[in-house]
Scaffold this motif. Structure first.
Motif, short mmCIF file in Angstrom:
data_model
loop_
_atom_site.label_atom_id
_atom_site.label_comp_id
_atom_site.label_asym_id
_atom_site.label_seq_id
_atom_site.Cartn_x
_atom_site.Cartn_y
_atom_site.Cartn_z
N VAL A 281 0.84 -1.20 0.00
CA VAL A 281 0.00 0.00 0.00
C VAL A 281 0.87 1.24 0.00
O VAL A 281 0.65 2.19 -0.77
CB VAL A 281 -0.94 -0.01 1.22
N THR A 282 1.90 1.26 0.84
CA THR A 282 2.81 2.40 0.92
C THR A 282 3.50 2.65 -0.42
O THR A 282 3.70 3.80 -0.84
CB THR A 282 3.85 2.16 2.02
N ALA A 283 3.84 1.57 -1.11
CA ALA A 283 4.51 1.69 -2.41
C ALA A 283 3.55 2.06 -3.53
O ALA A 283 3.99 2.28 -4.67
CB ALA A 283 5.21 0.37 -2.74
N GLY A 284 2.25 2.14 -3.24
CA GLY A 284 1.28 2.51 -4.25
C GLY A 284 0.93 1.41 -5.22
O GLY A 284 0.33 1.66 -6.27
N GLN A 285 1.29 0.17 -4.88
CA GLN A 285 1.00 -0.94 -5.78
C GLN A 285 -0.42 -1.48 -5.61
O GLN A 285 -1.00 -2.00 -6.57
CB GLN A 285 2.03 -2.05 -5.57
N GLU A 314 -4.81 -10.71 -13.84
CA GLU A 314 -3.53 -11.43 -13.76
C GLU A 314 -3.25 -11.91 -12.33
O GLU A 314 -2.75 -13.02 -12.13
CB GLU A 314 -2.40 -10.52 -14.24
N LEU A 315 -3.57 -11.08 -11.36
CA LEU A 315 -3.36 -11.48 -9.95
C LEU A 315 -4.24 -12.67 -9.59
O LEU A 315 -3.76 -13.63 -8.97
CB LEU A 315 -3.66 -10.30 -9.02
N PHE A 383 3.85 -11.84 -6.59
CA PHE A 383 3.26 -11.30 -7.82
C PHE A 383 3.73 -9.88 -8.06
O PHE A 383 4.11 -9.51 -9.17
CB PHE A 383 1.74 -11.35 -7.71
N TYR A 384 3.72 -9.04 -7.01
CA TYR A 384 4.06 -7.64 -7.19
C TYR A 384 5.56 -7.39 -7.29
O TYR A 384 5.97 -6.31 -7.75
CB TYR A 384 3.41 -6.79 -6.10
N THR A 385 6.40 -8.34 -6.91
CA THR A 385 7.83 -8.16 -7.11
C THR A 385 8.19 -8.19 -8.60
O THR A 385 9.27 -7.71 -9.01
CB THR A 385 8.65 -9.24 -6.39
N THR A 386 7.31 -8.73 -9.42
CA THR A 386 7.58 -8.81 -10.86
C THR A 386 6.95 -7.66 -11.63
O THR A 386 7.11 -7.58 -12.85
CB THR A 386 7.02 -10.14 -11.42
#
Length: 387
Positions: A281-285, A314-315, A383-386
Motif C-alpha cells: 500500500v505504501t509503495a502505491g502498488q 492477472e493477480l 506477484f508484485y515483485t515482478t
C-alpha cells in the motif's frame, strides 16, 4: 464428467464453519417434531436480534433475498414507483423491487469505497421515488449516512437497509440494520454467521410490524391465531412462503451463540492481512478498502484494489495457479445485460465501474490457518515483485 478434484493444498475463498453445537441443535429440532419453522429455535434467533441490536421486530426468512422481497411487498411498491439503489451491489438488492414493477434508479459509489455516494442521492429523487436502499458493503455504512436519513425524512421516503453483510457492524455506535425503516440480513454460508442459506427482515418501524408477520405467514393471521389473538385462522392479505425451516434456525442459533468468538477471529485475520500488505500500500502498488468515517466494521471481507482490470485478472490467475482462490465481486448493475436490454445504456457511474474492474477479495474464513494465510500473503508479494 466429474470435475477434477482440488489439490490437497488448495485454499478456498470461503469454507463453512461449525462452532460446535449445530448438529446437536438440529437433532433437538428433529426430536421436538417441529421442522417447518417458527419453533423454538426460530424464536430464539429472532429474540437475539431484537434484544442485542434493539430491533422492534425480527422475522427469519429463507434468504436475504427473501427479506428484501418481503420488504418491497410490505411497502406496497407498485409499477411506476422509483427506488434508488447503488449500482455496485448484488442483483437481489434491485431485483426485489423490480419484481413489484418498480423502476430502479442507480447511484454511483463514492470515490474511496463501494458504498453509494450520499451526495448524489438528492439529484435522483423525483415525485415518483418511494424508497432508498443503501447497501452496507463489507459491513460498513456509507459516509454521511445521517445525511441520507435526513434526506429520506425530508422527502417522506422509506429507507430499506441492505444489511446482508453487516451483522455486528455499527455506525456512530448504532447497529447497522436499525437505522432505516426496514433492513435485510443474510446468513448465506459466506457471511459472518451462517445457516447455509437464510436471512432476516428487521422491522424498525412499529407501524409495519403487524402486517409484516402476516406477509411472513403466507398472507394469513396464523401467528396471531396461535397466540390466541385472533378468533379464526384466515387469509387476510397477500404474502408468500418466507419462513425458513426450523433446521436452518437450529444451525443459525449455534452460530449466534458464538458470535463474539467469530468476530474476534475475523478481526485477527483481517488485521494480519492489513499489516502484511501495508508495504505494498505504501509503495502505491495496491489499495485496501478504508474504514468509513464513523463506522465500526464487522470484518466481513478483506478488499484489495488493483491499479487496473488487467492487473486484477492477472493477480487472480496467479493466485489460482498457486492453489489459492481469491475472487472479484460485483459487476455494476447499470451495465448488466438485463438492465441494458430494458433501459438502454445508462449514464456512466465511474466509481462503481472502477470497483467492478479492480476489487479483489482475499480468503477470509473462520478456519483459515496461519500457514494458509501466510501463503496468500507471500503469493501476493511475489506477484508484485515482478511488476
Amino acid at each position: 464428467m466429474l470435475p477434477s478434484p482440488l489439490p490437497p493444498d488448495f485454499i478456498p475463498f470461503n469454507k463453512p464453519h461449525l462452532v460446535g453445537p449445530e448438529l446437536e441443535y438440529i437433532r433437538q429440532a428433529v426430536a421436538a417434531g417441529k421442522l417447518s419453522g417458527n419453533g423454538e429455535f426460530t424464536q430464539r434467533c429472532q429474540q437475539f436480534f431484537e434484544q442485542r441490536y434493539g430491533i422492534h421486530k425480527a422475522l427469519l426468512t429463507t434468504s436475504g433475498t427473501d427479506a428484501l422481497e418481503m420488504a418491497a411487498l410490505l411497502l406496497d411498491i407498485k409499477p411506476g414507483d422509483e427506488v434508488i439503489v447503488p449500482s455496485y451491489t448484488f442483483t437481489s438488492t434491485a431485483n426485489a423491487f423490480v419484481l413489484r414493477g418498480a423502476r430502479i434508479v442507480f447511484v454511483d459509489s463514492g470515490p474511496e469505497h463501494p458504498n453509494l455516494d450520499v451526495a448524489q442521492v438528492a439529484a435522483r429523487i423525483t415525485s415518483r421515488t418511494r424508497a432508498i436502499v443503501p447497501v452496507h458493503y463489507g459491513g460498513q455504512a456509507a459516509d454521511n449516512f445521517t445525511e441520507l436519513l435526513a434526506l429520506a425524512r425530508q422527502h417522506h421516503l422509506w429507507v430499506v437497509e441492505d444489511a446482508a453483510q453487516a451483522i455486528e457492524a455499527r455506525y456512530r455506535g448504532q447497529a447497522l440494520g436499525t437505522l432505516g425503516h426496514l433492513a435485510a440480513f443474510s446468513f448465506h454460508e459466506t457471511k459472518n454467521v451462517s445457516a447455509g442459506e437464510g436471512g432476516l427482515l428487521a422491522i424498525n418501524d412499529p407501524t409495519l410490524a403487524a402486517r409484516a408477520e402476516i406477509l411472513w405467514e403466507k398472507g394469513t393471521n396464523r401467528a396471531a391465531f396461535f397466540r390466541g389473538e385472533a378468533a379464526r385462522y384466515e387469509w387476510v392479505d397477500v404474502g408468500s412462503s418466507f419462513l425458513p425451516s426450523e433446521l436452518n434456525a437450529a444451525y443459525l442459533w449455534a452460530q449466534l451463540e458464538a458470535i463474539d468468538l467469530i468476530q474476534q477471529r475475523r478481526q485477527q485475520l483481517w488485521q494480519t492481512y492489513a499489516t502484511a500488505l501495508a508495504p505494498l500500500v505504501t509503495a502505491g502498488q495496491v489499495r485496501v478498502l478504508p474504514t468509513q468515517t464513523d463506522s465500526a466494521p464487522n470484518w466481513h471481507l478483506f478488499g484489495m484494489l488493483c491499479r487496473h482490470e488487467a492487473e486484477r485478472d492477472e493477480l487472480l490467475a496467479y493466485l489460482r495457479h498457486r492453489h489459492i482462490l481469491a475472487v472479484f465481486h460485483y459487476l455494476p448493475l447499470h451495465r448488466s445485460p438485463y438492465y441494458v436490454s430494458r433501459h438502454g445504456n445508462a449514464e456512466p457511474l465511474p466509481h462503481a465501474e472502477r470497483f467492478g474492474q479492480t476489487l479483489v477479495r482475499l480468503p477470509l474464513f473462520q478456519d483459515l490457518q496461519p500457514d494458509q494465510q501466510q501463503r496468500v500473503i507471500d503469493a501476493i508479494n511475489e506477484f508484485y515483485t515482478t511488476r
